[in-house]
Design an enzyme around this catalytic site. Structure first.
Site, short mmCIF file in Angstrom:
data_model
loop_
_atom_site.label_atom_id
_atom_site.label_comp_id
_atom_site.label_asym_id
_atom_site.label_seq_id
_atom_site.Cartn_x
_atom_site.Cartn_y
_atom_site.Cartn_z
N TRP A 85 0.82 -1.21 0.00
CA TRP A 85 0.00 0.00 0.00
C TRP A 85 0.85 1.26 0.00
CZ3 TRP A 85 -4.36 -0.65 -2.09
CH2 TRP A 85 -5.03 -1.87 -1.96
N ASP B 114 -1.70 6.77 6.13
CA ASP B 114 -2.78 5.96 5.57
C ASP B 114 -3.17 4.93 6.64
OD1 ASP B 114 -4.41 4.13 4.35
OD2 ASP B 114 -2.98 3.52 2.81
N LYS C 30 -12.86 -1.31 6.66
CA LYS C 30 -12.29 -2.25 7.63
C LYS C 30 -12.83 -1.95 9.03
CE LYS C 30 -8.70 -1.90 4.35
NZ LYS C 30 -8.86 -3.10 3.59
N1 PMP Z 1 -4.45 1.55 1.95
C1 PMP Z 1 -4.53 0.42 2.68
C2 PMP Z 1 -3.60 0.27 3.86
C3 PMP Z 1 -5.45 -0.56 2.35
O1 PMP Z 1 -5.53 -1.67 3.07
C4 PMP Z 1 -6.31 -0.37 1.24
C5 PMP Z 1 -7.36 -1.37 0.84
N2 PMP Z 1 -7.25 -2.63 1.30
C6 PMP Z 1 -6.18 0.79 0.50
C7 PMP Z 1 -5.26 1.74 0.90
C8 PMP Z 1 -7.04 1.06 -0.70
O2 PMP Z 1 -8.33 1.34 -0.28
P1 PMP Z 1 -9.54 1.56 -1.26
O3 PMP Z 1 -9.82 0.26 -1.91
O4 PMP Z 1 -10.62 2.04 -0.35
O5 PMP Z 1 -9.15 2.59 -2.25
#
Ligand code: PMP
Length: 359
Positions: free
Chosen positions: A102, A171, A195
């Site tokens: 991520w 994030d 989450k």
């Molecule tokens: N950052 C993290 C740490 C994540 O776990 C996720 C999704 N699992 C995201 C960003 C991306 O999120 P989204 O699908 O809501 O764009």
């Protein structure tokens, strides 16, 4: 019948919240319609929106000089919004910590708008640990430093807030509301909702006031935090149902004893599972001790050929969504706030039996 759900996201929501939403779906508080069917500018919805914000402020002790935003586009939209909103203040260098999947996604996006300096990386050991602060090489004049306190796929979590001299951006998609956090140490925090907050599509952002005037020229309106802040997150129609459901989740967390109680439970759940894995010769954790996430626990079986059987049998035993991410393989149990301790206990019983039969 509801089963134990270890999904990484969209993930388990508190049963009490789902039941309330179900009760209110056709007739919300005697209004004769659902929350999805009223204007976001109506007094009824305004109350939902304001209560959600206040409850989140209470839960995280968010200081008054921070704005709380409810935004479209999940966390991924914020990967772009962060550089768009913060790189216009003069300095175009942004510091990033590379701790896994991520963090990488955020870096790729930032590179489109400015110069990225990777301050530290844990790539050398396959992103299995938190890069320690002594190895960091921060820029002199970074517009901000971005990091990912919990890597959802790698299962790596910071257990401290990095000390930096520029605005710190985090994030927190996969660990927000799982423990108290000193918001005043951050310039900006964001999290995809799916989450620990609510349904997917929504992102919550917490932005310090003084960072609302640093946007790059040409920033898309829908990514502009100042526009969102000035309009109470209602510059255009917000995802009202997700916002409403998040409000119910915030109330639920408060009722459980707040983020302190969530932290205690998370520690208990993850210690149970990690302790079991460490005592076993059959299961192992790819993550180094000291860097293990309390939210996402990846683990592998001694023989990967058994993975399919493990998933089939665990599903039959009422334990859902244990498949690890394709980039890591093996299994992953996500232990977000809505996953009860009993789910982990049931998982351990299953894992012990599986080991006995196949080891
Ligand atoms: N950052 C993290 C740490 C994540 O776990 C996720 C999704 N699992 C995201 C960003 C991306 O999120 P989204 O699908 O809501 O764009």
């Amino acid at each position: 019948m509801r089963k134990f759900n270890f999904s990484a996201g969209p993930a388990a929501l508190p049963e009490a919240v789902l039941l309330q939403a179900q009760r209110e779906l056709l007739d919300w508080g005697g209004r004769g319609c659902s929350v999805m069917e009223v204007s976001h500018r109506s007094p009824e919805f305004t109350e939902v929106a304001e209560t959600a914000e206040q409850d989140l402020r209470d839960l995280l002790a968010i200081p008054q000089n921070y704005r709380v935003l409810f935004l479209h586009g999940g966390a991924t939209a914020q990967f772009s919004a962060v550089p768009w909103n913060l790189l216009g203040g003069g300095d175009r260098v942004a510091d990033y910590i590379r701790s896994g999947h991520w963090a990488d996604k955020a870096i790729v996006e930032a590179r489109r708008y400015g110069q990225v300096n990777v301050v530290a990386s844990s790539e050398d050991r396959g992103f299995t640990y938190v890069p320690g602060p002594t190895s960091w090489r921060q820029s002199e004049n970074a517009a901000y430093l971005h990091y990912t306190p919990n890597e959802t796929i790698g299962g790596v979590e910071f257990d401290y807030v990095p000390a930096v001299t520029c605005p710190l951006v985090a994030d927190m998609s996969s660990n927000i509301l799982s423990r108290p956090v000193a918001v005043e140490k951050f310039g900006m925090i964001y999290a995809g909702a799916q989450k620990n907050i609510g349904p997917s599509g929504l992102a919550v952002a917490i932005v310090r006031d003084d960072l609302l005037d640093r946007a790059l020229p040409g920033i898309p309106r829908s990514l502009n935090w100042k526009v969102a802040a000035d309009a109470g997150s209602m510059d255009n129609t917000p995802p009202t149902f997700a916002w409403y459901l998040s409000a119910l989740v915030f109330k639920w967390i408060k009722g459980q004893g707040g983020v302190e109680a969530m932290a205690e439970q998370s520690l208990r759940k993850s210690s149970l599972l990690c302790g079991f894995i460490d005592r076993s010769d059959f299961y192992s954790s790819p993550v180094e001790r000291g860097s293990r996430s309390r939210m996402n626990v990846p683990f592998t079986l001694a023989d990967a050929a058994l993975d399919h059987l493990f998933l089939q049998e665990s599903k039959a035993a009422g334990l859902l969504n244990l498949k690890g991410h394709r980039s890591v393989g093996g299994m992953r149990a996500s232990l977000y706030n809505a996953v009860p301790v009993e789910a982990v206990e049931a998982l351990l019983v299953f894992m012990a039996e599986f080991e006995q039969r196949y080891a």
